[in-house]
Scaffold this motif. Sequence first.
Motif, PDB file in Angstrom:
ATOM      1  N   ALA A  46     -11.198  -6.447 -20.663  1.00 24.29           N
ATOM      2  CA  ALA A  46     -12.328  -7.245 -20.154  1.00 24.29           C
ATOM      3  C   ALA A  46     -11.770  -7.939 -18.791  1.00 24.29           C
ATOM      4  N   LEU A  47     -10.793  -8.671 -19.109  1.00 29.48           N
ATOM      5  CA  LEU A  47     -10.332  -9.518 -17.974  1.00 29.48           C
ATOM      6  C   LEU A  47      -9.783  -8.335 -17.064  1.00 29.48           C
ATOM      7  N   LEU A  48      -9.206  -7.122 -17.217  1.00 27.57           N
ATOM      8  CA  LEU A  48      -8.656  -6.387 -16.537  1.00 27.57           C
ATOM      9  C   LEU A  48      -9.887  -5.638 -15.602  1.00 27.57           C
ATOM     10  N   GLU A  49     -10.668  -5.535 -16.180  1.00 32.53           N
ATOM     11  CA  GLU A  49     -12.319  -4.913 -15.628  1.00 32.53           C
ATOM     12  C   GLU A  49     -12.427  -5.970 -14.538  1.00 32.53           C
ATOM     13  N   GLN A  50     -12.624  -7.066 -14.763  1.00 28.65           N
ATOM     14  CA  GLN A  50     -13.300  -8.062 -14.058  1.00 28.65           C
ATOM     15  C   GLN A  50     -12.318  -8.203 -12.717  1.00 28.65           C
ATOM     16  N   SER A  51     -10.815  -8.250 -12.885  1.00 22.59           N
ATOM     17  CA  SER A  51     -10.111  -8.433 -12.109  1.00 22.59           C
ATOM     18  C   SER A  51      -9.018  -7.248 -11.300  1.00 22.59           C
ATOM     19  N   SER A  52     -10.044  -6.053 -11.540  1.00 25.97           N
ATOM     20  CA  SER A  52      -9.407  -4.859 -10.908  1.00 25.97           C
ATOM     21  C   SER A  52      -9.136  -4.672  -9.637  1.00 25.97           C
ATOM     22  N   SER A  53      -9.966  -5.514  -8.594  1.00 26.66           N
ATOM     23  CA  SER A  53      -9.811  -5.464  -7.275  1.00 26.66           C
ATOM     24  C   SER A  53      -8.785  -6.395  -7.011  1.00 26.66           C
ATOM     25  N   LYS A  54      -8.140  -7.301  -7.798  1.00 25.02           N
ATOM     26  CA  LYS A  54      -7.083  -8.106  -7.325  1.00 25.02           C
ATOM     27  C   LYS A  54      -5.742  -7.715  -8.203  1.00 25.02           C
ATOM     28  N   ARG A  55      -4.799  -8.373  -7.620  1.00 27.94           N
ATOM     29  CA  ARG A  55      -3.272  -8.064  -8.233  1.00 27.94           C
ATOM     30  C   ARG A  55      -3.337  -8.986  -9.727  1.00 27.94           C
ATOM     31  N   ILE A  56      -3.010  -8.538 -10.587  1.00 29.30           N
ATOM     32  CA  ILE A  56      -2.798  -9.257 -11.909  1.00 29.30           C
ATOM     33  C   ILE A  56      -1.389  -9.962 -11.771  1.00 29.30           C
ATOM     34  N   SER A  57      -0.512  -9.315 -11.445  1.00 26.87           N
ATOM     35  CA  SER A  57       1.034 -10.095 -11.442  1.00 26.87           C
ATOM     36  C   SER A  57       1.533 -10.042  -9.905  1.00 26.87           C
ATOM     37  N   GLY A  58       2.110 -11.320  -9.834  1.00 27.03           N
ATOM     38  CA  GLY A  58       2.593 -11.546  -8.521  1.00 27.03           C
ATOM     39  C   GLY A  58       1.638 -11.921  -7.345  1.00 27.03           C
ATOM     40  N   THR A  59       0.541 -12.512  -7.754  1.00 24.26           N
ATOM     41  CA  THR A  59      -0.520 -12.809  -6.929  1.00 24.26           C
ATOM     42  C   THR A  59      -0.021 -14.046  -5.921  1.00 24.26           C
ATOM     43  N   GLY A  60       0.412 -15.041  -6.581  1.00 20.75           N
ATOM     44  CA  GLY A  60       0.681 -16.255  -5.822  1.00 20.75           C
ATOM     45  C   GLY A  60       1.825 -15.937  -4.639  1.00 20.75           C
ATOM     46  N   VAL A 120      -9.388   3.242 -24.704  1.00 20.96           N
ATOM     47  CA  VAL A 120      -8.846   4.216 -23.478  1.00 20.96           C
ATOM     48  C   VAL A 120      -9.910   4.686 -22.388  1.00 20.96           C
ATOM     49  N   GLY A 121     -10.959   5.121 -23.331  1.00 22.44           N
ATOM     50  CA  GLY A 121     -11.878   5.919 -22.698  1.00 22.44           C
ATOM     51  C   GLY A 121     -13.141   5.056 -22.256  1.00 22.44           C
ATOM     52  N   GLN A 122     -13.154   3.809 -22.505  1.00 21.43           N
ATOM     53  CA  GLN A 122     -14.119   2.834 -21.854  1.00 21.43           C
ATOM     54  C   GLN A 122     -13.713   2.397 -20.570  1.00 21.43           C
ATOM     55  N   THR A 123     -12.387   2.341 -20.191  1.00 26.10           N
ATOM     56  CA  THR A 123     -11.970   1.835 -19.002  1.00 26.10           C
ATOM     57  C   THR A 123     -11.929   2.791 -17.754  1.00 26.10           C
ATOM     58  N   THR A 124     -11.768   2.201 -16.573  1.00 26.52           N
ATOM     59  CA  THR A 124     -11.986   3.102 -15.406  1.00 26.52           C
ATOM     60  C   THR A 124     -10.539   3.942 -15.523  1.00 26.52           C
ATOM     61  N   ALA A 125     -10.712   4.736 -14.510  1.00 25.79           N
ATOM     62  CA  ALA A 125      -9.434   5.791 -14.411  1.00 25.79           C
ATOM     63  C   ALA A 125      -8.204   4.998 -13.923  1.00 25.79           C
ATOM     64  N   LYS A 126      -8.157   3.930 -12.941  1.00 27.05           N
ATOM     65  CA  LYS A 126      -7.180   3.192 -12.585  1.00 27.05           C
ATOM     66  C   LYS A 126      -6.315   2.549 -13.376  1.00 27.05           C
ATOM     67  N   LEU A 127      -7.050   2.034 -14.311  1.00 21.59           N
ATOM     68  CA  LEU A 127      -6.640   1.167 -15.620  1.00 21.59           C
ATOM     69  C   LEU A 127      -6.096   1.767 -16.688  1.00 21.59           C
ATOM     70  N   LYS A 128      -6.406   3.314 -16.931  1.00 23.75           N
ATOM     71  CA  LYS A 128      -6.210   3.823 -17.964  1.00 23.75           C
ATOM     72  C   LYS A 128      -4.619   4.029 -18.466  1.00 23.75           C
ATOM     73  N   GLY A 129      -3.659   4.018 -17.458  1.00 22.87           N
ATOM     74  CA  GLY A 129      -2.255   3.985 -17.817  1.00 22.87           C
ATOM     75  C   GLY A 129      -2.000   2.621 -18.345  1.00 22.87           C
ATOM     76  N   LYS A 130      -2.240   1.485 -17.865  1.00 28.27           N
ATOM     77  CA  LYS A 130      -2.100   0.050 -18.309  1.00 28.27           C
ATOM     78  C   LYS A 130      -2.557  -0.161 -19.519  1.00 28.27           C
ATOM     79  N   VAL A 131      -3.876   0.159 -19.800  1.00 29.33           N
ATOM     80  CA  VAL A 131      -4.620   0.206 -21.152  1.00 29.33           C
ATOM     81  C   VAL A 131      -3.757   1.109 -22.200  1.00 29.33           C
ATOM     82  N   SER A 132      -3.370   2.207 -21.894  1.00 26.81           N
ATOM     83  CA  SER A 132      -2.636   3.280 -22.833  1.00 26.81           C
ATOM     84  C   SER A 132      -1.449   2.505 -23.145  1.00 26.81           C
ATOM     85  N   ARG A 133      -0.944   1.852 -22.297  1.00 28.75           N
ATOM     86  CA  ARG A 133       0.620   1.324 -22.713  1.00 28.75           C
ATOM     87  C   ARG A 133       0.359  -0.200 -23.644  1.00 28.75           C
TER      88      ARG A 133
END
Length: 439
Positions: free
Chosen positions: A396-410, A347-360
């Motif tokens: 790692a995938l979440l970090e790379q695509s943090s600027s994009k929407r992961i779900s519902g992109t299409g 959890v500590g290695q990830t950015t602040a935006k993704l901490k909640g998702k990573v924790s889950r």
Amino acid sequence: MLVLFETSAGYAVFKLLDEKKLHEAKNLYLDFESPEKAAKVLKLKYFEKFEDTTTALAAVTATVEGKISKPLKKLLKRLVDPELQEQLLVADSMLGKAIKEKFSLECICNNSVQDLMRIIRSQVDSLIEVDEKELAAMRIGLAHSLSRYKLKFSPDKVDTMIVQAISLLDDLDKETNNYIMRCKEWYGWHFPELAKIIQDNVAYCKVVQLIGYRTNAAQLDLSVILPADVETQVKEAAEISMGTEISDEDITNIRHLCAQVIEISDYRAQLFEYLKNRMMAVAPNLTVLVGELVGARLISHAGSLLNLAKHPSSTVQILGAEKALFRAMKTKHDTPKYGLIYHASLVGQTTAKLKGKVSRMLAAKAALAIRVDALGEDTKATMGIQHRADLEKKFALLEQSSSKRISGTGKMQAKFEKYQQNRPVARIFTETKRFLDRR
């Protein structure tokens, strides 16, 4: 109809003189108000006395596990008569099942039987042929032996050492911080510049213990404790220090305090190694996923590893943030996304935006690992290593695509294109409306 009753002195088998009494369980206590009345309902047929406390402990342990002990087997062999098809009332259904399989004896265990057993216990001293003082002594001896046995062999008690170790580790950290603060303030009157030069607390205490007065710094070799550049800074600062003079007694007490800090720090390192080994033995999969300290704190917070295994992943995620959760529920604000699991390295290695998702995601895998550690027989961390590798790939995938929407992109892209296509139509409609409003 026979009644099997277990006591601390031995096994007793009573003959129920009036079988109708069993169906009148609500008023059965009236027939046991006195020993004379109880003797009219029950009659002692057999009594198998325990030889000593060891035999009693073995018998009670077997009864708890639903097994037939040696004294009970001996008693039942005398009791079973092929010609008489007697029914046997027992307090434990598992024991009744074992007796039925072994001796083909019909056993009954229901609510009425449980009520009868409770009422028999009130008059058991008068129903069996044992001295009251001897029975009381055997009760105490058996209770102590059973408590020691459970404490020694219960699997739930193994993680008690982890709970105690992590609590002690936290206490040592608090005490060390208080001692270091006091030491720096105390010695700071004599050599205030030293605290700014040496950031490491243990190194600071070792230097203070070695040099004593700041005037001795130029003559001593500090290379064993400090790097060459820091040693030079300490010696230069000692020559131009703004500190006041202190007495020999002050230096002696400061050195004693430094010795205490060094001793506590050494013991803390030793305790941490013990905790690491204990965690890898008790909860290897959880340790691999979240680390030794976070895993130990989760176990300590839940009370035991088995209690922690009963929690769902959502509870594991916010364990340790109960106050924030209830405050958020009370004030109708957003609930916390993480608790103790926030301190895990993943959890500590990830950015602040993704901490909640990573924790889950980490809590979901940790909940599975906890159940495997608590209820499984495998002592290896195979599952934990595999889950950690999977999580690292996903993060790692979440970090790379943090600027994009992961779900519902299409779906969002389709809506955007539809909106862009309809923009000219919407513009014509708006302009037409304005024109009509003017007229």
